[in-house]
Each structure stands twice: as C-alpha cells, then as structure tokens.
Scaffold this active site. Sequence first.
Site, PDB file in Angstrom:
ATOM      1  N   PRO A 205       0.824  -1.203   0.000  1.00 24.93           N
ATOM      2  CA  PRO A 205       0.000   0.000   0.000  1.00 24.93           C
ATOM      3  C   PRO A 205       0.867   1.266   0.000  1.00 24.93           C
ATOM      4  O   PRO A 205       2.053   1.197   0.340  1.00 24.93           O
ATOM      5  CB  PRO A 205      -0.793  -0.089   1.301  1.00 24.93           C
ATOM      6  CG  PRO A 205      -0.481  -1.406   1.896  1.00 24.93           C
ATOM      7  CD  PRO A 205       0.704  -1.971   1.230  1.00 24.93           C
ATOM      8  N   GLY A 207       2.773   4.609   0.996  1.00 26.18           N
ATOM      9  CA  GLY A 207       3.315   5.151   2.243  1.00 26.18           C
ATOM     10  C   GLY A 207       3.893   4.135   3.201  1.00 26.18           C
ATOM     11  O   GLY A 207       4.080   4.421   4.376  1.00 26.18           O
ATOM     12  N   GLY A 209       6.888   2.758   2.785  1.00 27.66           N
ATOM     13  CA  GLY A 209       8.348   2.831   2.808  1.00 27.66           C
ATOM     14  C   GLY A 209       9.032   2.120   1.662  1.00 27.66           C
ATOM     15  O   GLY A 209      10.198   1.752   1.774  1.00 27.66           O
ATOM     16  N   HIS A 425     -26.366   7.939  20.206  1.00 28.69           N
ATOM     17  CA  HIS A 425     -25.858   7.162  19.063  1.00 28.69           C
ATOM     18  C   HIS A 425     -24.516   6.504  19.414  1.00 28.69           C
ATOM     19  O   HIS A 425     -24.346   5.293  19.249  1.00 28.69           O
ATOM     20  CB  HIS A 425     -25.713   8.099  17.854  1.00 28.69           C
ATOM     21  CG  HIS A 425     -25.222   7.430  16.611  1.00 28.69           C
ATOM     22  ND1 HIS A 425     -26.025   7.182  15.528  1.00 28.69           N
ATOM     23  CD2 HIS A 425     -24.006   6.945  16.282  1.00 28.69           C
ATOM     24  CE1 HIS A 425     -25.317   6.578  14.593  1.00 28.69           C
ATOM     25  NE2 HIS A 425     -24.081   6.426  15.027  1.00 28.69           N
ATOM     26  N   GLU A 426     -23.596   7.305  19.921  1.00 30.00           N
ATOM     27  CA  GLU A 426     -22.256   6.770  20.223  1.00 30.00           C
ATOM     28  C   GLU A 426     -22.311   5.750  21.347  1.00 30.00           C
ATOM     29  O   GLU A 426     -21.648   4.709  21.295  1.00 30.00           O
ATOM     30  CB  GLU A 426     -21.285   7.900  20.577  1.00 30.00           C
ATOM     31  CG  GLU A 426     -20.979   8.857  19.439  1.00 30.00           C
ATOM     32  CD  GLU A 426     -20.567   8.167  18.149  1.00 30.00           C
ATOM     33  OE1 GLU A 426     -19.974   7.077  18.215  1.00 30.00           O
ATOM     34  OE2 GLU A 426     -20.871   8.716  17.079  1.00 30.00           O
TER      35      GLU A 426
HETATM   36  P1  ADP Z   1       6.033   4.482  -0.583  1.00 28.29           P
HETATM   37  O1  ADP Z   1       7.142   4.591  -1.580  1.00 28.29           O
HETATM   38  O2  ADP Z   1       5.813   3.082  -0.104  1.00 28.29           O
HETATM   39  O3  ADP Z   1       4.753   5.124  -0.991  1.00 28.29           O
HETATM   40  P2  ADP Z   1       7.790   6.118   0.962  1.00 28.29           P
HETATM   41  O4  ADP Z   1       8.981   5.268   1.012  1.00 28.29           O
HETATM   42  O5  ADP Z   1       7.811   7.236  -0.010  1.00 28.29           O
HETATM   43  O6  ADP Z   1       6.475   5.246   0.731  1.00 28.29           O
HETATM   44  O7  ADP Z   1       7.495   6.667   2.426  1.00 28.29           O
HETATM   45  C1  ADP Z   1       6.959   7.923   2.657  1.00 28.29           C
HETATM   46  C2  ADP Z   1       7.423   8.452   3.982  1.00 28.29           C
HETATM   47  O8  ADP Z   1       6.834   7.713   5.039  1.00 28.29           O
HETATM   48  C3  ADP Z   1       8.904   8.320   4.189  1.00 28.29           C
HETATM   49  O9  ADP Z   1       9.566   9.457   3.752  1.00 28.29           O
HETATM   50  C4  ADP Z   1       9.030   8.148   5.690  1.00 28.29           C
HETATM   51  O10 ADP Z   1       9.089   9.391   6.322  1.00 28.29           O
HETATM   52  C5  ADP Z   1       7.746   7.478   6.089  1.00 28.29           C
HETATM   53  N1  ADP Z   1       7.886   6.026   6.242  1.00 28.29           N
HETATM   54  C6  ADP Z   1       7.183   5.094   5.571  1.00 28.29           C
HETATM   55  N2  ADP Z   1       7.521   3.850   5.972  1.00 28.29           N
HETATM   56  C7  ADP Z   1       8.464   3.987   6.914  1.00 28.29           C
HETATM   57  C8  ADP Z   1       9.214   3.063   7.707  1.00 28.29           C
HETATM   58  N3  ADP Z   1       9.045   1.744   7.597  1.00 28.29           N
HETATM   59  N4  ADP Z   1      10.105   3.565   8.577  1.00 28.29           N
HETATM   60  C9  ADP Z   1      10.275   4.889   8.700  1.00 28.29           C
HETATM   61  N5  ADP Z   1       9.616   5.807   7.983  1.00 28.29           N
HETATM   62  C10 ADP Z   1       8.696   5.382   7.097  1.00 28.29           C
HETATM   63 ZN    ZN Z   2     -22.462   5.543  14.203  1.00 27.84          ZN
END
Ligand code: ADP
Ligand code: ZN
Length: 627
Positions: A205, A207, A209, A425-426
Amino acid sequence: MQEMKPPKKPMAFYYIVVLAVILLFNEMARPYFDQQQIEQVDYGTFMTMTDDQNIQKVEIQDNKILFTDKDGKKYKTGVMDDPELADRLHQSGAQFSQDIKEETSPIVSFFLAWILPLIIFFAIGQYFSKKLMEKGVGGNSMMFGMGGNQAKIYVPSSEGIHFKDVAGEDEAKENLAEIVDYLHNPQKYTGIGAQMPKGVLLVGPPGTGKTMLAKAVAGEADVPFFSIAGSEFVEMFVGMGASKVRDLFKQAKEKAPCIVFIDEIDAIGQKRNGASMGNDEREQTLNQLLTEMDGFEGNTGVIILAATNRPESLDPALLRPGRFDRRVPVELPDLKGREEILAVHAKKVKLADDVDFHTVARMAAGASGAELANIINEGALRAVRSGRSLVTEADLEESVEVVIAGYQKKNAILSDQEKHTVAYHEIGHALVAALQSHSAPVQKITIIPRTSGALGYTMQVEQKDKYILSKEELENKIATFTGGRAAEEVKFGQVSTGAANDIEQATKLARAMITRYGMSDDFDMVAMETITNKYLGGDASLACSAATQERIDKQVVELVRKQHEKAKQLLEENKDKLDKLAAYLYEKETITGAEFMHILKGGDPDEQVELADTAETDEKSQTLNLE
Ligand code: ADP
Ligand code: ZN
C-alpha cells in the site's frame, strides 16, 4: 544522499550574451538620443552666425555640421558644397574640425554583423529548446541531439538512508539484504554460478516505505541510485518514453554496480490489451523496458527495483523470470512496526517524558509509515500551537485522531437535541459492543465534531493480534455498526441521517461475508466477488449471474436486519444503562473506555475512576465507528 545535477552551461555564458546585446543596443541608440537636444537650422543661419562671430565650436561630419554658439547651445545643419567655409570659420575665431572617420577593422565589423547575431540566435534557441525539454514537450532526442533523460542520480554519501532508518518491515529488509550482499561481493554468487534477479518488485500500500527501502539498498551497498517515476516515461510524443528508457539503462550500465528505482511502475507496466488504441506511447515504453532488461547480462551489477501498489494490473511479460521475478511485499506495519516507526520519526522532535509509543501505536492501528510520520509531525505542531517546547503524549494521541478523523471542529454548534442524539448514538455503538462477547473493548468515546464530518465516534481497540475472524465475530461487528441507529430508535423512536457511515460499513462487511468468505447457507464455498485492488481500498467486482446477484442482495439485507434487531433488543434490555451513559457522555463530551466500563458495571459516574488502560495487550486492528 546528495543529488547530482547534470552539468549546466556556465552561467557566465548567458551573462556575456546579455551584456553584448545591451552594449550593441546602447551603441546604436546613443546618437539618436543625443540629437534630441540639438536644434536644426538652415545653412544660411549657420553662415550668418559665423559672420557674427557667434560660433564657439564646429564639427563637420559626413553629412551634417554640428555647432555650438557662444552660449553653448547646440545646432546642426546639412553639409553644403562650400569651399570657403574653413576660411570663414578661421576668421570668426571658432574652434573647428572635421570628423576623422574611424575605420572599424574588417574583422570587428564582420564579427558584429555576422557572428554576434548568430551567437545570440543560438543562445536563444538553446534556451527555449531546454525549456521545452523540461516541460516534456520537446521533439525527439535525435532531432535536438540531446538526451531526454531525467533520471535523478544520487551518489551515496555519509548521510544516505540505511536499513536502520526504515523501521519495521523486517521481512522486506531480510529479502533485500541478499541484494546488498551481492553488490558487495558478487564473486560469492558468480563463483557458484548463481544469478541475481535483475528486477525486484516492491509491492504494498502507499506510504509503507517502498521508496525508502530502495534508497536504503543503495545506501547499504554504497552504490549510485537512479530514481525515476513510471509516469515520467509517459510523454506527449510517441517515442520519447522509449528513448528515456534507453538513456536510463545506458547511464546505469556506465555507473554499474548501481540501483535503478522505478516508482509507480504500473504507469508504464500495465497489462497490454490488443484492443485499446492510443496507448502506443506506453506500449512502446514498456517494450523498450522489456528489451533493455533482456539485453543485459544477469551479473552486470545493475539491479532494478520497482514499486507498485497495483501488482495485479502489471503486464505478465514484466513479471516473468529474468525480469521482475522477485516480489517483496511491503505491508502495513504491525503494532511492533508502528512503535518502531514512531520512535524513528520521534528522533526529529523534542519529546516529553510521558510519551509512550506503545499506546500511540495501538491507537493508530492500520496506519502506514507515512501516516505515522505525519502523526509525529502533527503532534509537534500541536505542541507549538499551545506554546509548549516539548511534545507530550496528549499531543500524539490527539494527532492520531486528527489523522484518522480530522481536526476538532471547535465552532461547530450542535443544538441541544442534536447533541443528545449524537450522545445516544455513540453510546449505542459502545454498549452493543460491550454487551456482546468477542468484541473489541471501547477505548474512547467522543461527541466533539471533527472536520471529516463525523459528529462523534467510538474508538474500539482489539485486545490482541487478530489474523482471522469467526463468523460470530463478524456478525457482532455488524451489530455494533447498527448499534448507533438502534439507540436512536430505542430512545427517540425515530431515525436520523447520522448513521450513513455505519450503514456503509455494515453493508460492506455483510456483503463480504456472503460473497467472499463463504458464510451463507446458500452459496457454500463459491466466490461471488473477487478483489481487484488489494492495496488501494480493496474494490471488489461481481462474478456471478444477474439472478444470483438478486439472491445475494436479499441475503445481505437479511443478515444486516438480523443484527440490527439483535442490537435493538440488547439496548432495550439495558435502557437504564443507555440513559445513564448517554447523560454522562453528553455532560463530558469525551470519555475514556475505563470511565465507560466503570459506569456500565454500575459504578457511580461522579466517582473518580482509575484511568487504567482497557486494553493492555497487543492488538492488531481497531474499529472506528465514525458518526
Ligand atoms: P512508498 O514509496 O511506499 O509510498 P515512501 O517510502 O515514499 O512510501 O514513504 C513515505 C514516507 O513515510 C517516508 O519518507 C518516511 O518518512 C515514512 N515512512 C514510511 N515507511 C516507513 C518506515 N518503515 N520507517 C520509517 N519511515 C517510514
Ligand atoms: Zn455511528
């Protein structure tokens, strides 16, 4: 890592061109400006003034005579054939001279007339073609004789990214460590006849890393790192992408051993289907990439890493052995991973002593590395906003909620009736969850509106890692989703719009149970839906006849209805608790899981509760009942 910029034409070159243009212009324009203040008179006036001895200075030029009177006023007149002029001027006592014609050397005049304009045109042409290339609108590289490559080259430096900077993701790191080892010590592998994979696909997914991991491989192996995004290959003109691929590989081979990183490879690597027209460019680029990958020997030391979050859309030709044959999953971090990522990013901020990453990580279930980095930063910003110099636990906990549910809407004014409705509700969600077995404990309930549109939410945190869920647990979840609406019905005897999000989630879950998990009596273990987009939201597409769809819809409704009835019944039976808890929440606006349990067990709301954590053990997933 530092970025190495491609060599540029020295700035001085452009300065010189500009300077030359200014000088030339100046030279041409000066006489024009000078003449503005000179009065033109006829030759007769000039002769009269000479005779009157009213002339101070005369300058005879090719086609005009410039002169000044005794007061210093300037005049000019045309030249006449007047052989006695010199005599008369001499007698009048004026100072006079003939303009000495400066012969410009032929070389200089040739330079001015021919070479300089050429240089200027060339410079302007260069400038614009460079601009066009930058925008990607340029013609093809052969036409201009320059490469269109935009791969950014990084050279490793002492502050390069290493594996230790990438927290969690141990499996991925282990997998990539082999490549680092190979780059360090190729003989070990070639000696035995082993070939390194040419391409490694990082799948996961957004973000998580993937980019960081690729950089870390280069950092650990201490080799150059080329990075380019898949979308950069796709240009307006057919053929540009392919030529960029060629250039990229040419550069990479020169710098080998090295890492080439292609981000979002799905932009060029999508499945080719013969029918679609107009994708020539992408197809050519992909073909070029395939050719290049086949073209170099396995052990040249060029390793291609590529990232994607849509692996299922990639062309099979790209995935066959000899190309991207190794796949490294980079999944969302688990609890331990989240803790580590928080710790890594927290090094950049000043922390108070009360910060406990474990609690924050538990609250932020399902968050990606990028979101966790964002949580730390939001926390720091919150600390600044409230004028503190250290980031506290409260800052981080609030920023988890900000990242999940948006900012608190401080000035959203709910009417009294609305606030009552939201409180019921909550509490409805929380109470239904608490009254059923196998439900995640309630961590927090709040009725402070958020910018995401939620008017309140109930945060449940699982007690331990959960990889599989039973049918009963799923049913209970659906009941919990319906609990909010059920409470409104039980208390007010009417329904509101506040349950839209709950309805959506309950339906999604019920549908998955019937179409994908084989949990209906009717369909046995037959898949009626397939997931098409695992890493990006998990959309599903139906794979059954229209008649079956009808039956599915009926069953989904039946399933949700049954759980809804169950929730209503639970709340009816515990109406006194519902009232008591709702009143307390209405009063406090935010209550913890501990307070909730205390009152639920018959405790006195005014009594101070031990603010112990409800869930001490590790958890994996967390449910948020927004609204
Ligand atoms: P992707 O390429 O998977 O979309 P990125 O490598 O560009 O994600 O990560 C985006 C940012 O999220 C990085 O610059 C870092 O700050 C943070 N990040 C994501 N995963 C990690 C991880 N495993 N450890 C430390 N920082 C992370
Ligand atoms: Zn609800």
